[in-house]
Design a protein around this motif. Sequence first.
Motif, short mmCIF file in Angstrom:
data_model
loop_
_atom_site.label_atom_id
_atom_site.label_comp_id
_atom_site.label_asym_id
_atom_site.label_seq_id
_atom_site.Cartn_x
_atom_site.Cartn_y
_atom_site.Cartn_z
N ALA A 1 0.83 -1.21 0.00
CA ALA A 1 0.00 0.00 0.00
C ALA A 1 0.86 1.26 0.00
CB ALA A 1 -0.93 -0.01 1.21
N ASP A 2 1.98 1.24 0.72
CA ASP A 2 2.89 2.38 0.71
C ASP A 2 3.41 2.64 -0.71
OD1 ASP A 2 2.63 2.78 3.42
OD2 ASP A 2 4.53 1.80 3.94
N MET A 3 3.83 1.56 -1.39
CA MET A 3 4.35 1.71 -2.75
C MET A 3 3.25 2.19 -3.70
SD MET A 3 6.97 1.64 -4.69
CE MET A 3 8.25 0.58 -4.01
N THR A 4 2.05 1.67 -3.51
CA THR A 4 0.93 2.10 -4.36
C THR A 4 0.70 3.60 -4.20
OG1 THR A 4 -0.12 -0.08 -4.14
CG2 THR A 4 -1.51 1.74 -4.88
N MET A 5 0.70 4.07 -2.96
CA MET A 5 0.48 5.49 -2.73
C MET A 5 1.62 6.32 -3.32
SD MET A 5 -1.98 7.21 -1.43
CE MET A 5 -1.97 8.84 -2.18
N ALA A 6 2.83 5.80 -3.23
CA ALA A 6 3.97 6.51 -3.82
C ALA A 6 3.78 6.66 -5.33
CB ALA A 6 5.27 5.76 -3.52
N LEU A 7 3.29 5.62 -5.97
CA LEU A 7 3.08 5.67 -7.42
C LEU A 7 1.89 6.55 -7.79
CD1 LEU A 7 3.84 1.96 -8.41
CD2 LEU A 7 5.28 3.98 -8.73
N ILE A 8 0.86 6.55 -6.94
CA ILE A 8 -0.28 7.45 -7.17
C ILE A 8 0.19 8.90 -7.17
CG2 ILE A 8 -2.39 8.34 -6.10
CD1 ILE A 8 -3.01 5.45 -5.23
N LEU A 9 1.17 9.21 -6.35
CA LEU A 9 1.75 10.55 -6.32
C LEU A 9 2.73 10.78 -7.47
CD1 LEU A 9 2.46 10.81 -2.50
CD2 LEU A 9 1.09 12.45 -3.79
N ALA A 10 3.50 9.74 -7.80
CA ALA A 10 4.60 9.90 -8.74
C ALA A 10 4.15 10.27 -10.14
CB ALA A 10 5.44 8.62 -8.78
N VAL A 11 3.08 9.67 -10.62
CA VAL A 11 2.70 9.89 -12.02
C VAL A 11 2.08 11.27 -12.24
CG1 VAL A 11 1.49 8.93 -14.00
CG2 VAL A 11 2.40 7.41 -12.29
N PRO A 12 1.02 11.63 -11.51
CA PRO A 12 0.46 12.96 -11.76
C PRO A 12 1.43 14.11 -11.46
CG PRO A 12 -1.07 11.60 -10.50
CD PRO A 12 0.24 10.88 -10.52
N ARG A 13 2.32 13.91 -10.49
CA ARG A 13 3.26 14.98 -10.12
C ARG A 13 4.58 14.89 -10.90
NH1 ARG A 13 2.34 18.23 -5.86
NH2 ARG A 13 3.93 19.40 -7.01
N ARG A 14 4.70 13.93 -11.80
CA ARG A 14 5.82 13.84 -12.75
C ARG A 14 7.18 13.74 -12.04
NH1 ARG A 14 4.54 18.49 -17.14
NH2 ARG A 14 6.24 17.43 -18.24
N LEU A 15 7.22 12.94 -10.98
CA LEU A 15 8.45 12.85 -10.18
C LEU A 15 9.60 12.24 -10.97
CD1 LEU A 15 7.10 11.73 -6.68
CD2 LEU A 15 7.30 14.02 -7.66
N ALA A 16 9.32 11.17 -11.72
CA ALA A 16 10.39 10.53 -12.48
C ALA A 16 10.95 11.46 -13.54
CB ALA A 16 9.88 9.24 -13.11
N GLU A 17 10.08 12.24 -14.18
CA GLU A 17 10.54 13.19 -15.19
C GLU A 17 11.45 14.25 -14.56
OE1 GLU A 17 7.52 14.58 -18.22
OE2 GLU A 17 6.21 13.59 -16.75
N GLY A 18 11.05 14.73 -13.39
CA GLY A 18 11.87 15.74 -12.73
C GLY A 18 13.25 15.22 -12.38
N PHE A 19 13.31 13.99 -11.88
CA PHE A 19 14.60 13.38 -11.56
C PHE A 19 15.46 13.26 -12.81
CE2 PHE A 19 17.07 9.41 -11.49
CZ PHE A 19 18.02 9.76 -10.54
N GLU A 20 14.83 12.86 -13.93
CA GLU A 20 15.58 12.65 -15.17
C GLU A 20 16.18 13.97 -15.67
OE1 GLU A 20 17.32 10.17 -17.87
OE2 GLU A 20 16.07 9.61 -16.14
N VAL A 21 15.43 15.07 -15.52
CA VAL A 21 15.95 16.38 -15.93
C VAL A 21 17.22 16.72 -15.15
CG1 VAL A 21 15.49 18.86 -15.87
CG2 VAL A 21 13.75 17.29 -16.75
N LEU A 22 17.19 16.50 -13.83
CA LEU A 22 18.37 16.77 -13.03
C LEU A 22 19.51 15.82 -13.37
CD1 LEU A 22 16.81 17.42 -9.51
CD2 LEU A 22 17.87 19.10 -11.02
#
Length: 332
Positions: free
Chosen positions: A110-131
């Motif tokens: 459930a923790d990981m699910t919530m992390a992914l629910i946040l990650a996609v709409p907030r574009r976390l992976a994209e932001g990391f890739e830019v840096l």
Amino acid sequence: MPAKKKPLVIVTRTLPAVIETRLRELFDARLNEDDHPMTPAELAEAVREADVLVPTVTDRIDSAVLSHAGPNLKLIASFGTGVDHIDVQVAMSRGITVTNTPGVLTDDTADMTMALILAVPRRLAEGFEVLKQGEWAGWSPTWMLGRRITGKRLGILGMGRIGQAVARRARAFGMQIHYHDRRRLPATIEEALEATYWESLDQMLARVDIVSVNCPHTPATYHLLSARRLKLLKKDAYIVNTARGEVIDEAALIRMIEAGDLAGAALDVFENEPEVNPRLIKLARAGRIVILPHMGSATLEGRLDMGEKVIVNIKSFIDGHRPPDRVLLSML
């Protein structure tokens, strides 16, 4: 009087050291020291020799493998919650009990699910890739805009232990909880979660902003999110899957994201693991989706709890008692 012979317990993958040590103390445990995925031939040999087999989700214990089972194999004590990798019906027809390790991975998944629910709409992976690529030019009011999750409708597919744990976390983020399951929750639980039940999966899918897949893979849930059902989703909707890849028609999901008919997805599981469709990898590199290597339950605490459950199930069975985590056909 000679000591009673210890049962031969064959473990298919490397487990935490403390669990393997305890298995060696209690049983005649044969371990997989290099952690290689066992071939069908190796699994067939294991079921031929073992009194107890301890497989994991990476081991396909199907009818072909079970046809080689020796007369001493009476227990398959799986290290994992899902049992879709085991032909439970064939095992039972051969007098083999099957157990799993439910309940201990609820919070981790459930923790990981919530992390992914946040990650996609907030574009976390994209932001990391830019840096990571050294491409950040500084803050801008209109750059890297994502979507707020507060107030959004979360549709949970499968409202068992993990689905309910996801709902509790999502409520804390101000999300509205909707769910579909083959059984409706008691009114007290629905009220506590402020959850809206949909008997029709189609109707729920058409109304939610994010879908979280938390149901097991069974014959009834194979491609439950079919191409037809995926088309019911809004174009700005997201899908998160930390359950089993087979629940989603992966090819249809890829086509929709490539065509812009779906906002994105976060996948911790895949339809043909360990293979990952190259088109998914391409979408991930483009920042359209987030993908993880089936690590939703990967915590040290969780793995230790799983191992302890395996030991309790084996010890109970060997001592002539009913294992606490016996799998029944009615549960599938």
